[in-house]
Design a protein around this motif. Structure first.
Motif, PDB file in Angstrom:
ATOM      1  N   LEU A  60       0.852  -1.189   0.000  1.00 56.53           N
ATOM      2  CA  LEU A  60       0.000   0.000   0.000  1.00 56.53           C
ATOM      3  C   LEU A  60       0.892   1.245   0.000  1.00 56.53           C
ATOM      4  N   ARG A  62       0.893   5.172   0.431  1.00 53.46           N
ATOM      5  CA  ARG A  62       0.006   6.166   1.060  1.00 53.46           C
ATOM      6  C   ARG A  62       0.746   7.480   1.285  1.00 53.46           C
ATOM      7  N   TRP A 293      -9.827   3.161   3.208  1.00 54.88           N
ATOM      8  CA  TRP A 293      -9.207   3.916   2.117  1.00 54.88           C
ATOM      9  C   TRP A 293      -8.993   5.367   2.501  1.00 54.88           C
ATOM     10  N   ASP A 297      -4.494   6.771  -2.045  1.00 55.09           N
ATOM     11  CA  ASP A 297      -3.920   5.445  -1.789  1.00 55.09           C
ATOM     12  C   ASP A 297      -3.790   4.659  -3.092  1.00 55.09           C
ATOM     13  N   LEU A 299      -2.957   0.645  -3.973  1.00 56.16           N
ATOM     14  CA  LEU A 299      -2.746  -0.693  -3.422  1.00 56.16           C
ATOM     15  C   LEU A 299      -2.361  -1.633  -4.562  1.00 56.16           C
TER      16      LEU A 299
END
Length: 325
Positions: A60, A62, A293, A297, A299
């Motif tokens: 992920l 971020r 979420w 983001d 993924l």
């Protein structure tokens, strides 16, 4: 060793396993490098990122301000250099947004989408799946993920005879389609979208290439796929995975045309035991990770190693996807 422009971060939802796997890996910007463009950092760090993905199954990204639109997301996907996989044979209603980017399943927000490997019901499936949160949900709407070999091991331990039958016979997936998409259904992709053509002869040809039987009905078509393996050997990691859409089909392939109990059977045509499928769903939920979420983001999932799902949500929510070979 030079410092990494990524910071490995922690979130309370992550799972940690005895073999050192942290699921998923969470990467945020290393502020010592300033606000670098994510696509540049990916190109610089691609071998390290691929090794992380291979070890942990999911990454992920971020907090990268350079990713805020579908076009930015498309650039991120391109930066990895993976080939695109066209969405042929899938059941979910989707719309192309830009480049290699599509909407994720457009079924209504009050419906959950059960756990599955992307396109596990056809022979040609993506090895990588990207998701991007363009608009974060007001409430809910997580994309739970779970390590597939963990599910295989637990099912093998609890239901050895059932798993043996799966390994011996595989499964058959059956779906009834209209001509056009039905946005009210989680499997509402019509045959025109499924095979990317309005020509029945071309659709038949594309179905045949997938090993799929295609039967025409008065107002649409029926597809029969299989027998196809429900368990795969992940040769790069030396383990077996729960590589199927069995629980998704049995508990979620329901609309005006489809009965989910008939949507998936053993490869010899006999019905699957309901109590085992529902217990498998429970195990999937228990072992899964669901990180809320946040806008921006990204993924990245190894589709050979990880199943994913979608929880119901209160709009707005816009999560986009891209599939890679």
């Amino acid at each position: 060793m030079p410092e990494n422009p990524f910071q490995v971060s922690e979130l309370p939802q992550q799972k940690r396993y005895n073999d050192g796997v942290v699921f998923p890996t969470v990467l945020t910007p290393n502020r010592k490098f300033g606000d670098r463009n994510l696509t540049e950092v990916i190109r610089d760090q691609k071998p390290w990122l691929e090794s992380l993905l291979h070890k942990n199954g999911a990454v992920l990204f971020r907090g990268f301000s350079s990713v805020s639109s579908a076009s930015d997301f498309n650039d991120v996907v391109e930066a990895f250099g993976f080939d695109e996989l066209p969405y042929v044979g899938g059941a979910a209603p989707r719309t192309n947004v830009v480049g290699r980017v599509f909407t994720s399943n457009e079924s209504p927000p009050d419906q959950k989408i059960p756990f599955h490997h992307e396109l596990a019901q056809v022979p040609k499936f993506p090895s990588k799946v990207f998701f991007f949160c363009e608009v974060e949900p007001k409430i809910g709407g997580e994309t739970p993920i779970v390590l597939s070999h963990v599910i295989y091991n637990k099912m093998k331990l609890k239901y050895p005879e059932f798993v043996d039958r799966l390994e011996q016979h595989g499964v058959i997936y059956t779906r009834v389609l209209g001509e056009d998409d039905d946005p009210s259904s989680p499997i509402g992709r019509g045959w025109v979208s499924t095979f990317l053509t309005k020509d029945k002869a071309v659709a038949e040809e594309r179905a045949a290439k997938l090993g799929m039987k295609l039967e025409w009905t008065d107002d649409g078509a029926k597809t029969v796929m299989g027998p196809i393996p429900a368990i795969k050997v992940d040769e790069t990691r030396g383990r077996k995975t729960w590589f199927n859409s069995m629980v998704a089909a049995y508990t979620g392939w329901e609309d005006a045309r489809n009965d989910p109990v008939k949507a998936v059977t053993f490869g010899d045509g006999t019905p699957l035991p309901a109590h085992v499928i529902h217990d498998c769903l429970k195990i999937l939920e228990e072992e899964s990770v669901a990180i809320p979420w946040k806008k921006g983001d990204v993924l990245l999932l190894d589709n050979l190693a990880v199943l994913h799902a979608r929880r119901p949500f209160e709009p707005p929510r816009r999560v986009l996807a891209s599939l890679c070979i």
